[in-house]
Design an enzyme around this catalytic site. Structure first.
Site, PDB file in Angstrom:
ATOM      1  CG  ASP A  57      -2.060  -1.021   1.022  1.00 32.90           C
ATOM      2  OD1 ASP A  57      -2.347  -1.332  -0.097  1.00 32.90           O
ATOM      3  OD2 ASP A  57      -2.645  -1.292   2.268  1.00 32.90           O
ATOM      4  CG  ASP A 128      -4.127   9.774   6.941  1.00 33.22           C
ATOM      5  OD1 ASP A 128      -3.107  10.305   6.683  1.00 33.22           O
ATOM      6  OD2 ASP A 128      -4.390   8.308   7.263  1.00 33.22           O
ATOM      7  CG  ASP A 157      -0.841  11.763  22.386  1.00 33.98           C
ATOM      8  OD1 ASP A 157      -0.450  12.373  23.005  1.00 33.98           O
ATOM      9  OD2 ASP A 157      -0.686  10.405  22.399  1.00 33.98           O
ATOM     10  CE1 TYR A 170      -2.682   7.209  13.805  1.00 32.79           C
ATOM     11  CE2 TYR A 170      -1.723   8.839  12.332  1.00 32.79           C
ATOM     12  CZ  TYR A 170      -1.720   8.190  13.745  1.00 32.79           C
ATOM     13  OH  TYR A 170      -1.265   9.017  14.966  1.00 32.79           O
ATOM     14  CB  SER A 173      -4.988   2.566  13.835  1.00 30.53           C
ATOM     15  OG  SER A 173      -4.838   1.617  12.824  1.00 30.53           O
TER      16      SER A 173
END
Length: 268
Positions: A57, A128, A157, A170, A173
């Protein structure tokens, strides 16, 4: 926005025959490259009917960035690990197989950043755009959508905006929602939010312009990343979909990107 389930961008009945093979720098991809070029030849990407991407990917994202704004489609064969954007196996008859594929047209996000020194940097993302703290201290970020303040201070964060195609990466996740290709939505997802602790993000229309302003940026520096372009010490980041650019990704008939995203929502 993404337009899924379209036929390949060739005239009806045409069987592509000019291939530009590109391979990631790993042994499996290099071996596959040698075998396929020996069988089908090699063409310059400017003259080929299709680019055949051999890798995973990450390598596919690199290749897709080179095709933004061009009409040439990309077909991926997985020679990496996850291979969410890739097709699983080498077809016996590559030209005939490509003639039956389905196309997904993807539009990128455009990231517009301003740094502490006043430098303005732009980059594109097909997966993203995410912000993350550069030091041990949490970031403080103000969020505006279409010029209206929606969150005065997010202590976290980081935070990200994803395309539908990137919502299984992401974004997932970070506990963001998976978005179908046809939904015309962009997930906005916090990364390890501390305050407000229970805020889980938002689903925005694909036409939205999101602006992140970094609060206390001298004390709490933040970096921004669009796919593989990183900008350090940003003070503001604006993100919106760029409908003037697109890339075309090809999938096997029973392995379309829309189907993969739908199936991922039922994976346990």
């Amino acid at each position: 926005m993404t337009e899924p389930h379209q036929p390949p961008p060739w005239p009806v009945g045409m069987i592509p025959s000019r291939f530009a093979f590109v391979a990631a720098p790993n042994p499996g991809a290099r071996q596959t490259l040698a075998a396929l070029t020996a069988r089908y030849g090699q063409h310059d990407p400017q003259e080929a009917d299709v680019i055949i991407c051999l890798g995973g990917d990450g390598f596919m994202l690199e290749i897709l960035h080179t095709t933004l704004g061009r009409a040439i489609p990309v077909y991926g064969i997985n020679c990496g690990s996850v291979g969410f954007l890739m097709n699983p196996a080498i077809p016996d008859d590559l030209p005939a197989h490509l003639a039956k594929t389905q196309a997904a047209t993807l539009h990128p996000l455009r990231m517009h950043t301003t740094t502490r020194t006043g430098e303005v940097i732009e980059a594109l993302a097909l997966n993203d755009v995410f912000l993350f703290r550069q030091t041990r201290q949490a970031a403080k970020i103000r969020i505006e959508v279409d010029g209206r303040e929606r969150l005065s201070e997010l202590i976290c964060d980081g935070v990200l905006v994803s395309t539908p195609a990137g919502s299984t990466a992401y974004n997932l996740s970070a506990h963001g929602p998976i978005v179908p290709l046809s939904a015309n939505l962009l997930p906005l997802t916090p990364i390890s939010a501390f305050r407000p602790r229970r805020w889980r993000g938002a689903l925005l229309p694909a036409t939205a312009r999101v602006t992140f302003t970094i609060l206390e940026h001298d004390k709490r520096p933040v970096a921004a990343v669009a796919d593989f372009t990183e900008v350090r010490d940003v003070i503001s980041v604006a993100i919106e979909e760029d409908r003037t650019l697109h890339t075309i990704l090809l999938f096997d008939p029973d392995q379309s990107l829309s189907e993969r995203i739908l199936a991922e929502q039922f994976t346990v």
